[in-house]
Design a protein around this motif. Structure first.
Motif, PDB file in Angstrom:
ATOM      1  N   GLY A 120      20.208 -92.425  45.549  1.00 38.58           N
ATOM      2  CA  GLY A 120      19.818 -93.174  46.743  1.00 38.58           C
ATOM      3  C   GLY A 120      21.033 -93.625  47.539  1.00 38.58           C
ATOM      4  N   ASN A 121      21.044 -94.877  47.934  1.00 38.71           N
ATOM      5  CA  ASN A 121      22.110 -95.459  48.749  1.00 38.71           C
ATOM      6  C   ASN A 121      23.397 -95.566  47.936  1.00 38.71           C
ATOM      7  OD1 ASN A 121      23.804 -96.970  50.337  1.00 38.71           O
ATOM      8  ND2 ASN A 121      22.343 -98.628  50.699  1.00 38.71           N
ATOM      9  N   LEU A 122      24.398 -94.795  48.301  1.00 38.10           N
ATOM     10  CA  LEU A 122      25.666 -94.759  47.560  1.00 38.10           C
ATOM     11  C   LEU A 122      26.587 -95.935  47.878  1.00 38.10           C
ATOM     12  CD1 LEU A 122      26.447 -90.928  47.735  1.00 38.10           C
ATOM     13  CD2 LEU A 122      25.410 -92.212  45.853  1.00 38.10           C
ATOM     14  N   GLU A 123      26.195 -96.810  48.802  1.00 37.87           N
ATOM     15  CA  GLU A 123      27.011 -97.985  49.110  1.00 37.87           C
ATOM     16  C   GLU A 123      26.958 -99.014  47.982  1.00 37.87           C
ATOM     17  OE1 GLU A 123      27.157 -98.617  53.799  1.00 37.87           O
ATOM     18  OE2 GLU A 123      25.114 -98.649  52.995  1.00 37.87           O
ATOM     19  N   ARG A 124      25.920 -98.957  47.201  1.00 37.46           N
ATOM     20  CA  ARG A 124      25.802 -99.878  46.059  1.00 37.46           C
ATOM     21  C   ARG A 124      26.788 -99.459  44.983  1.00 37.46           C
ATOM     22  NH1 ARG A 124      20.286 -98.974  44.036  1.00 37.46           N
ATOM     23  NH2 ARG A 124      20.634 -96.930  44.896  1.00 37.46           N
ATOM     24  N   ARG A 125      27.441-100.400  44.376  1.00 37.68           N
ATOM     25  CA  ARG A 125      28.443-100.117  43.334  1.00 37.68           C
ATOM     26  C   ARG A 125      27.787-100.132  41.958  1.00 37.68           C
ATOM     27  NH1 ARG A 125      30.916 -97.812  46.744  1.00 37.68           N
ATOM     28  NH2 ARG A 125      32.250 -98.911  48.179  1.00 37.68           N
ATOM     29  N   GLY A 126      28.439 -99.466  41.014  1.00 33.83           N
ATOM     30  CA  GLY A 126      27.976 -99.471  39.625  1.00 33.83           C
ATOM     31  C   GLY A 126      26.746 -98.626  39.376  1.00 33.83           C
ATOM     32  N   GLN A 142      36.724 -87.878  56.741  1.00 32.12           N
ATOM     33  CA  GLN A 142      37.141 -87.875  58.136  1.00 32.12           C
ATOM     34  C   GLN A 142      37.788 -89.219  58.434  1.00 32.12           C
ATOM     35  OE1 GLN A 142      33.951 -87.314  60.959  1.00 32.12           O
ATOM     36  NE2 GLN A 142      35.299 -86.215  62.364  1.00 32.12           N
ATOM     37  N   GLY A 143      38.985 -89.182  58.957  1.00 35.56           N
ATOM     38  CA  GLY A 143      39.716 -90.420  59.247  1.00 35.56           C
ATOM     39  C   GLY A 143      39.894 -91.220  57.961  1.00 35.56           C
ATOM     40  N   PRO A 144      39.600 -92.536  58.023  1.00 31.12           N
ATOM     41  CA  PRO A 144      39.781 -93.369  56.833  1.00 31.12           C
ATOM     42  C   PRO A 144      38.620 -93.274  55.829  1.00 31.12           C
ATOM     43  CG  PRO A 144      39.057 -94.733  58.642  1.00 31.12           C
ATOM     44  CD  PRO A 144      39.238 -93.329  59.197  1.00 31.12           C
ATOM     45  N   TYR A 145      37.592 -92.477  56.162  1.00 32.87           N
ATOM     46  CA  TYR A 145      36.414 -92.371  55.308  1.00 32.87           C
ATOM     47  C   TYR A 145      36.521 -91.180  54.367  1.00 32.87           C
ATOM     48  CZ  TYR A 145      34.290 -95.789  58.349  1.00 32.87           C
ATOM     49  OH  TYR A 145      34.016 -96.937  59.046  1.00 32.87           O
ATOM     50  N   SER A 146      36.192 -91.394  53.112  1.00 31.99           N
ATOM     51  CA  SER A 146      36.227 -90.345  52.088  1.00 31.99           C
ATOM     52  C   SER A 146      34.941 -89.530  52.138  1.00 31.99           C
ATOM     53  CB  SER A 146      36.375 -90.986  50.702  1.00 31.99           C
ATOM     54  OG  SER A 146      36.322 -89.998  49.697  1.00 31.99           O
ATOM     55  N   GLY A 147      35.048 -88.270  51.807  1.00 33.98           N
ATOM     56  CA  GLY A 147      33.885 -87.390  51.718  1.00 33.98           C
ATOM     57  C   GLY A 147      33.580 -86.994  50.285  1.00 33.98           C
ATOM     58  N   MET A 148      34.187 -87.685  49.331  1.00 37.87           N
ATOM     59  CA  MET A 148      34.005 -87.340  47.907  1.00 37.87           C
ATOM     60  C   MET A 148      33.854 -88.623  47.094  1.00 37.87           C
ATOM     61  SD  MET A 148      33.970 -84.653  45.802  1.00 37.87           S
ATOM     62  CE  MET A 148      34.755 -83.365  46.754  1.00 37.87           C
ATOM     63  N   GLY A 190      31.782 -93.362  40.404  1.00 30.48           N
ATOM     64  CA  GLY A 190      33.038 -94.094  40.534  1.00 30.48           C
ATOM     65  C   GLY A 190      33.178 -94.717  41.910  1.00 30.48           C
ATOM     66  N   GLN A 191      34.416 -94.943  42.305  1.00 30.27           N
ATOM     67  CA  GLN A 191      34.749 -95.551  43.597  1.00 30.27           C
ATOM     68  C   GLN A 191      35.329 -94.486  44.518  1.00 30.27           C
ATOM     69  OE1 GLN A 191      34.100 -98.819  44.292  1.00 30.27           O
ATOM     70  NE2 GLN A 191      33.156 -98.871  42.277  1.00 30.27           N
ATOM     71  N   ALA A 224      38.348 -96.771  53.804  1.00 27.07           N
ATOM     72  CA  ALA A 224      37.205 -97.413  54.454  1.00 27.07           C
ATOM     73  C   ALA A 224      35.891 -97.141  53.723  1.00 27.07           C
ATOM     74  CB  ALA A 224      37.110 -96.936  55.897  1.00 27.07           C
ATOM     75  N   GLY A 225      35.932 -96.486  52.591  1.00 27.81           N
ATOM     76  CA  GLY A 225      34.705 -96.164  51.863  1.00 27.81           C
ATOM     77  C   GLY A 225      34.265 -94.736  52.131  1.00 27.81           C
ATOM     78  N   LEU A 226      32.970 -94.500  52.028  1.00 28.86           N
ATOM     79  CA  LEU A 226      32.429 -93.152  52.191  1.00 28.86           C
ATOM     80  C   LEU A 226      31.982 -92.877  53.617  1.00 28.86           C
ATOM     81  CD1 LEU A 226      30.225 -92.858  48.979  1.00 28.86           C
ATOM     82  CD2 LEU A 226      32.345 -91.624  49.457  1.00 28.86           C
ATOM     83  N   LEU A 227      32.160 -91.647  54.028  1.00 28.78           N
ATOM     84  CA  LEU A 227      31.676 -91.151  55.303  1.00 28.78           C
ATOM     85  C   LEU A 227      30.148 -91.121  55.261  1.00 28.78           C
ATOM     86  CD1 LEU A 227      32.560 -89.782  58.004  1.00 28.78           C
ATOM     87  CD2 LEU A 227      32.489 -87.603  56.775  1.00 28.78           C
ATOM     88  N   ALA A 228      29.488 -91.489  56.342  1.00 31.64           N
ATOM     89  CA  ALA A 228      28.023 -91.473  56.388  1.00 31.64           C
ATOM     90  C   ALA A 228      27.515 -90.038  56.230  1.00 31.64           C
ATOM     91  CB  ALA A 228      27.529 -92.066  57.701  1.00 31.64           C
ATOM     92  N   GLY A 229      26.416 -89.872  55.538  1.00 36.40           N
ATOM     93  CA  GLY A 229      25.802 -88.558  55.386  1.00 36.40           C
ATOM     94  C   GLY A 229      25.258 -88.348  53.992  1.00 36.40           C
ATOM     95  N   ASP A 230      24.885 -87.130  53.721  1.00 36.96           N
ATOM     96  CA  ASP A 230      24.318 -86.762  52.422  1.00 36.96           C
ATOM     97  C   ASP A 230      25.409 -86.211  51.514  1.00 36.96           C
ATOM     98  OD1 ASP A 230      21.681 -87.446  53.140  1.00 36.96           O
ATOM     99  OD2 ASP A 230      21.381 -85.492  54.096  1.00 36.96           O
ATOM    100  N   TYR A 231      25.285 -86.521  50.227  1.00 41.45           N
ATOM    101  CA  TYR A 231      26.256 -86.105  49.207  1.00 41.45           C
ATOM    102  C   TYR A 231      25.519 -85.371  48.097  1.00 41.45           C
ATOM    103  CZ  TYR A 231      29.755 -89.073  51.389  1.00 41.45           C
ATOM    104  OH  TYR A 231      30.649 -89.610  52.270  1.00 41.45           O
ATOM    105  N   SER A 232      26.198 -84.386  47.523  1.00 43.68           N
ATOM    106  CA  SER A 232      25.563 -83.663  46.421  1.00 43.68           C
ATOM    107  C   SER A 232      26.619 -83.045  45.506  1.00 43.68           C
ATOM    108  CB  SER A 232      24.635 -82.561  46.949  1.00 43.68           C
ATOM    109  OG  SER A 232      25.383 -81.544  47.582  1.00 43.68           O
ATOM    110  N   GLU A 233      26.154 -82.661  44.331  1.00 41.37           N
ATOM    111  CA  GLU A 233      26.966 -81.973  43.327  1.00 41.37           C
ATOM    112  C   GLU A 233      26.011 -81.175  42.460  1.00 41.37           C
ATOM    113  OE1 GLU A 233      29.447 -80.577  42.146  1.00 41.37           O
ATOM    114  OE2 GLU A 233      30.628 -81.828  40.802  1.00 41.37           O
TER     115      GLU A 233
END
Length: 178
Positions: free
Chosen positions: A55-61, A96-102, A154-155, A160-169
């Motif tokens: 779900g929402n990856l902004e939540r930690r842990g 992109q910029g200060p935002y991570s994509g991983m 992980g973190q 600036a944290g994660l880039l907005a969008g969908d993530y997968s592996e």
């Protein structure tokens, strides 16, 4: 004079030479070896593993754990590979910029094996290690009681944290009988 066919003549000839074993033919035998044999085919099988949606990856842990059916009647090795080395942004995995994509993760495996006594084998890998494949050996044991998989997120490395969008592996688990 009676006429016999070829089949009847062979049966009469066979009966003339066949004799039943009698007790006096084997009276000096004190032991007898009988060869008995058979085979069971080797197999290794795993149950299905459902998708893990965090779900929402902004939540930690965030983490997920699941029990997976595993049955191998021979010793085996298990190889676990990650396709991207983390939960990757679907269009910009480098960010992109200060935002991570991983978003890195760790994957832990715990499985009981029998030697015939039961022991538990545990291994943990980070998502970068899974790019080249993590290997677990049953160390000569067999598995009949399944395994537990745990994925902990992980973190992000971006400032600036994660880039907005969908993530997968995609994680691929392969079990190979030895």
């Amino acid at each position: 004079m009676a006429r016999f066919g070829a089949g009847a003549a062979l049966m009469l000839l066979s009966a003339a030479f066949a004799t039943a074993a009698s007790a006096k033919d084997i009276q000096n035998v004190r032991s007898l070896d009988i060869a008995v044999s058979g085979a069971i085919r080797a197999h290794c099988a795993m149950g299905n593993i459902g998708n893990m949606d965090f779900g929402n990856l902004e939540r930690r842990g965030l983490g997920a754990e699941t029990q997976v059916a595993l049955d191998c009647n021979v010793p085996f090795t298990m190889t676990i590979k990650g396709a991207r080395g983390g939960l990757a942004h679907t269009t910009m995995p480098n960010g992109q910029g200060p935002y991570s994509g991983m978003l890195p993760y760790s994957l832990a495996v715990e499985m009981p094996v029998r030697f015939p006594a039961q022991q538990t084998i545990s291994r943990s890998f980070n998502s970068r290690q899974l790019l080249s494949g993590g290997v677990i050996s049953s160390n000569g044991g067999i598995a009949t009681d399944g395994m537990r998989l745990s994925v902990d997120l992980g973190q992000p490395s971006g400032e600036a944290g994660l880039l907005a969008g969908d993530y997968s592996e995609t994680i691929t688990i392969t079990v190979s009988p030895l």
